[in-house]
Design a protein around this motif. Sequence first.
Motif, mmCIF file in Angstrom:
data_model
loop_
_atom_site.group_PDB
_atom_site.id
_atom_site.type_symbol
_atom_site.label_atom_id
_atom_site.label_comp_id
_atom_site.label_asym_id
_atom_site.label_seq_id
_atom_site.Cartn_x
_atom_site.Cartn_y
_atom_site.Cartn_z
ATOM 1 N N THR A 35 -22.834 14.592 -7.644
ATOM 2 C CA THR A 35 -23.440 14.100 -8.874
ATOM 3 C C THR A 35 -23.867 15.314 -9.678
ATOM 4 O O THR A 35 -24.158 16.378 -9.125
ATOM 5 C CB THR A 35 -24.666 13.206 -8.613
ATOM 6 N N GLU A 72 -26.302 16.394 -13.231
ATOM 7 C CA GLU A 72 -27.250 16.018 -14.282
ATOM 8 C C GLU A 72 -27.375 17.171 -15.259
ATOM 9 O O GLU A 72 -27.379 18.342 -14.865
ATOM 10 C CB GLU A 72 -28.635 15.699 -13.697
ATOM 11 N N ALA A 105 -30.981 2.317 -8.056
ATOM 12 C CA ALA A 105 -29.792 2.550 -8.870
ATOM 13 C C ALA A 105 -30.075 3.679 -9.848
ATOM 14 O O ALA A 105 -31.104 3.683 -10.520
ATOM 15 C CB ALA A 105 -29.412 1.286 -9.627
ATOM 16 N N CYS A 148 -25.719 3.645 -6.286
ATOM 17 C CA CYS A 148 -26.763 2.981 -5.513
ATOM 18 C C CYS A 148 -27.137 3.902 -4.352
ATOM 19 O O CYS A 148 -26.286 4.268 -3.550
ATOM 20 C CB CYS A 148 -26.258 1.649 -4.983
ATOM 21 N N GLN A 158 -28.033 6.504 -12.742
ATOM 22 C CA GLN A 158 -26.812 6.774 -13.496
ATOM 23 C C GLN A 158 -26.719 8.273 -13.773
ATOM 24 O O GLN A 158 -27.321 8.780 -14.714
ATOM 25 C CB GLN A 158 -26.785 5.991 -14.815
ATOM 26 N N TYR A 174 -18.143 10.249 -16.201
ATOM 27 C CA TYR A 174 -19.527 10.003 -16.542
ATOM 28 C C TYR A 174 -19.675 8.507 -16.720
ATOM 29 O O TYR A 174 -18.745 7.818 -17.128
ATOM 30 C CB TYR A 174 -19.976 10.746 -17.804
ATOM 31 N N GLY A 175 -20.806 7.992 -16.324
ATOM 32 C CA GLY A 175 -21.064 6.585 -16.562
ATOM 33 C C GLY A 175 -21.318 5.698 -15.368
ATOM 34 O O GLY A 175 -22.161 4.810 -15.454
ATOM 35 N N PRO A 176 -20.620 5.873 -14.214
ATOM 36 C CA PRO A 176 -20.850 4.891 -13.157
ATOM 37 C C PRO A 176 -22.244 5.005 -12.552
ATOM 38 O O PRO A 176 -22.800 6.095 -12.438
ATOM 39 C CB PRO A 176 -19.786 5.225 -12.107
ATOM 40 N N TYR A 177 -22.778 3.866 -12.211
ATOM 41 C CA TYR A 177 -24.062 3.837 -11.502
ATOM 42 C C TYR A 177 -23.833 4.133 -10.032
ATOM 43 O O TYR A 177 -22.788 3.805 -9.472
ATOM 44 C CB TYR A 177 -24.728 2.463 -11.645
ATOM 45 N N MET A 223 -33.579 4.945 -14.939
ATOM 46 C CA MET A 223 -32.505 5.507 -15.729
ATOM 47 C C MET A 223 -33.085 6.553 -16.662
ATOM 48 O O MET A 223 -34.141 6.352 -17.252
ATOM 49 C CB MET A 223 -31.805 4.406 -16.510
ATOM 50 N N ASP A 283 -25.207 11.925 -14.921
ATOM 51 C CA ASP A 283 -24.428 12.317 -16.092
ATOM 52 C C ASP A 283 -22.957 12.476 -15.745
ATOM 53 O O ASP A 283 -22.100 12.295 -16.600
ATOM 54 C CB ASP A 283 -24.981 13.619 -16.689
ATOM 55 N N GLU A 319 -21.875 -0.849 -8.108
ATOM 56 C CA GLU A 319 -22.349 0.524 -8.023
ATOM 57 C C GLU A 319 -21.711 1.247 -6.840
ATOM 58 O O GLU A 319 -21.502 0.661 -5.785
ATOM 59 C CB GLU A 319 -23.873 0.546 -7.866
#
Length: 152
Positions: free
Chosen positions: A72, A74, A45, A38, A47, A33-36, A1, A49, A63
């Motif tokens: 995704t 970042e 795993a 996989c 996370q 924003y927030g969910p993990y 993370m 941004d 996940e």
Amino acid sequence: MSPSGTPEHFLIGGELHHALHRACKERGWHGSYGPYVCIDGPRDAVQPDYVVWEPGCRRWGDELLSSGVLMTAEVISPSSVRIDRVDKLRLYALGRVAIYLLIDPIAESPSVTVHSDLEDGTYRAISTVPMGKPLHLPSPIDFELDTAIFMV
């Protein structure tokens, strides 16, 4: 993370959410924003941004499975440079995330990069613009992003 970012880091994530919110709603997607996530295969795993996914995206426990994630994003902070530019780039490609958006406000020349067109676990298309210029997010997102919103 990734380690936690600065307030500006979170403001940029909020701006991305605001910019994509209408497109997500119109297309029936979720963006948050927030969910993990996989990573399919190694089951690492991460996370991001920010994540965009379709309803019904398969899961590994709580996940989201990466192969069902559309995008995704970042935001690079001083403590996440290597993680975001190298480690997560490799993981998202390995996990078949269609689009990886990398927002770099701390570079000598702040920029925004979109990675797309996956083949054999590698993004073949990379497009970078100076922060403040428009950037097209390719299919499946297909959205013109005004990166001036990240100049907080």
